[in-house]
Enzyme design. Structure first.
Site, PDB file in Angstrom:
ATOM      1  N   THR A  54       4.765  -2.672   9.638  1.00 38.77           N
ATOM      2  CA  THR A  54       5.062  -2.153   8.304  1.00 38.77           C
ATOM      3  C   THR A  54       3.821  -2.347   7.449  1.00 38.77           C
ATOM      4  OG1 THR A  54       6.572  -2.173   6.419  1.00 38.77           O
ATOM      5  CG2 THR A  54       6.191  -4.292   7.490  1.00 38.77           C
ATOM      6  N   GLU A  55       3.424  -1.289   6.722  1.00 43.62           N
ATOM      7  CA  GLU A  55       2.078  -1.285   6.134  1.00 43.62           C
ATOM      8  C   GLU A  55       1.915  -2.284   5.000  1.00 43.62           C
ATOM      9  OE1 GLU A  55       4.032   1.426   6.471  1.00 43.62           O
ATOM     10  OE2 GLU A  55       3.844   2.816   4.777  1.00 43.62           O
ATOM     11  N   ASN A  56       3.030  -2.846   4.505  1.00 40.99           N
ATOM     12  CA  ASN A  56       2.890  -3.882   3.499  1.00 40.99           C
ATOM     13  C   ASN A  56       2.620  -5.252   4.110  1.00 40.99           C
ATOM     14  OD1 ASN A  56       5.649  -3.353   4.303  1.00 40.99           O
ATOM     15  ND2 ASN A  56       6.274  -4.945   2.875  1.00 40.99           N
ATOM     16  N   SER A  96      -3.976  -4.448   7.108  1.00 41.27           N
ATOM     17  CA  SER A  96      -2.887  -3.581   7.555  1.00 41.27           C
ATOM     18  C   SER A  96      -3.358  -2.143   7.721  1.00 41.27           C
ATOM     19  CB  SER A  96      -1.737  -3.636   6.547  1.00 41.27           C
ATOM     20  OG  SER A  96      -0.641  -2.889   7.007  1.00 41.27           O
TER      21      SER A  96
END
Lengths: 238, 252
Positions: A54-56, A96
């Protein structure tokens, strides 16, 4: 297009998620976009080690927590509560997105407004006057993952094909889409345009060509695959 | 002796002037330094340029800063959310300027500022309207556009714990923009759940070394953690006790 269109068989979102999940091999690092693509997580076979990014800032993302166990510090890119699986890792935003841009992600699954037969993706803005623009990580994902899968209905609510010769909406990425999973059929993006990889139910190459208004290559099982029939890899697309 | 602790949030933000560029950490609500933002609102600095991934959620934190009319411009990737009504209203009324940046370019531009990079070529956004007017180059057959660093006068971030030298550890996905924003601002102000004695953070696990931190403000352990920092739950995504959230929904 006018007159009567044959809609053909349409599979459900959950069924389509299962089709996508079945194409993701064990060991893959996968990012699922906000919205329908998150359904793919529920369809991944149990027991296979497929790592969700997840990019966060997390690898090894798990499902939603039990009631009462929501952790405001632990969310996905859609800002929903998630959990961590054994083996999970946290990292900051620059790391990320280095994972995407650097070509380390194996698969991302994104939604779409339009995909062109050259693999161009439009999924962040309709360009409508007065709309508030928001792009998030869509442009980074589109150009970053080794395989970019699009999950979408084939037709808009008003019956227009989302597969097009050329996108009319603002682009998210150029020549970036590998494969399009729709409720009617699965299409690979090839140097010769869209190739039908799998047609659901009573859909045929001809009926799909009519729905999309595009010339389609037959790459379904049983057809004789030619050298250009497969999905392009990232290197070829670039 | 080096001691970066500051007694309260008001003192920590007191020198932020009108017209400053301020990075604010957080992704949605996770990692948003709400106590520092509240102090900034009370302090009154106006005409600010804010750098954040979003443009505020609900009516608290960054959304409250926007609602107070203190923000001239926001640099972000994803302003439009289900609960971004404060920003939406200001934008539609032409009362706030928006610079929309793809999220990975936003992160890398912040990182580049902290790392002393003059500019960098990114493949993200090539061929899209967000790359219009930018210098382009083809390198080894791939197309890129030139992206410049984003620097700030101040960064306001949140972390799990700090020592008095400003070494930081974070918690889960609340880390997000904290480490890179800490490096990209002239003055970095951090709110933490707790200040721990120097030497008690394992040097192997320090995420942001104190070199990037100027001021540390302990604000207390959040309600979903116990005194040792272990997760206990019992809250909703906004950190409100579940019983209260349920009562509010019942009343709505």
């Amino acid at each position: 297009m006018s007159a009567q269109r044959t809609a053909g068989t349409r599979i459900s979102r959950d069924e389509l998620a299962a089709v996508i999940a079945a194409d993701i091999p064990e060991g893959s690092i996968v990012n699922l976009g906000i919205g329908a693509p998150t359904l793919v997580a529920n369809a991944l076979p149990e027991g296979l080690e497929i790592i969700l990014h997840t990019e966060n800032g997390m690898l090894g993302m798990g499902p939603a927590p039990e009631p009462g166990r929501i952790d405001p510090d632990l969310i996905n890119a859609g800002k929903q509560a998630v959990t961590e699986l054994p083996g999970a890792a946290y990292f900051h935003h620059a790391d990320s997105f280095a994972m995407m841009r650097g070509g380390h992600l194996d698969v991302c699954v994104l939604g779409a407004f339009q995909v062109s037969e050259h693999g161009d993706l439009a999924n962040w803005s309709t360009g409508a006057p007065g709309a508030i623009p928001a792009v998030g990580g869509a442009m980074d994902l589109a150009i970053g993952a080794k395989s970019v899968y699009v999950m979408t209905d084939l037709l808009t609510k008003t019956g227009e094909s989302k597969l097009v010769a050329s996108c009319s909406y603002p682009l998210t990425g150029v020549g970036c889409v590998t494969r399009v999973y729709t409720d009617h059929a699965v299409f690979d993006v090839t140097p010769d345009g869209f190739a039908v990889r799998q047609a659901f139910g009573d859909n045929t190459i001809d009926s799909l060509a009519e729905l999309t208004g595009l010339a389609l290559v037959d790459a379904t099982q049983g057809s004789s695959p030619d050298a250009s029939g497969g999905a392009r890899t990232k290197e070829e697309v670039r | 002796m080096i001691d970066k602790t500051t007694p309260d949030a008001a003192a920590a933000v007191a020198d932020i002037p009108d017209g400053a560029t301020v990075m604010i950490g957080g992704f949605g609500r996770a990692g948003q330094p709400v106590e520092l933002i509240d102090a900034l609102i009370a302090h009154g600095a106006a005409d600010l340029t804010i750098v954040n991934n979003n443009a505020g959620n609900g009516d608290t934190g960054l959304a409250a800063l926007l609602a107070a009319g203190r923000v001239r411009k926001i640099v972000c990737s994803f302003p439009r959310q289900s609960d971004s009504w404060v920003f939406d209203g200001l934008y539609r009324d032409g009362r706030i300027e928006l610079e929309l940046v793809p999220q990975g370019n936003l992160a890398e531009r912040i990182r580049a500022a902290g790392a002393g990079i003059g500019a960098f070529f990114s493949p993200t956004g090539v061929g899209t309207e967000l790359a219009e007017g930018k210098e382009a180059r083809t390198i080894e057959g791939r197309d890129y556009v030139l992206e410049y660093p984003i620097r700030a006068d101040f960064a306001l971030i949140a972390a799990r714990a700090a020592d008095r030298w400003g070494n930081l550890v974070y918690r889960e996905t609340a880390r997000n923009f904290g480490p890179i924003m800490a490096s990209a601002a002239t003055t970095t102000i951090v709110q933490v759940d707790e200040l721990v004695p120097l030497g008690s953070l394992d040097p192997e696990t320090v995420v942001t070394p104190g070199i990037f931190v100027d001021r540390v403000v302990p604000v207390g352990i959040r309600s979903w953690l116990d005194a040792d920092g272990a997760f206990v739950g019992g809250v909703d995504l906004e950190g409100r006790p579940l019983a209260a959230a349920t009562a509010e929904e019942a009343a709505a």
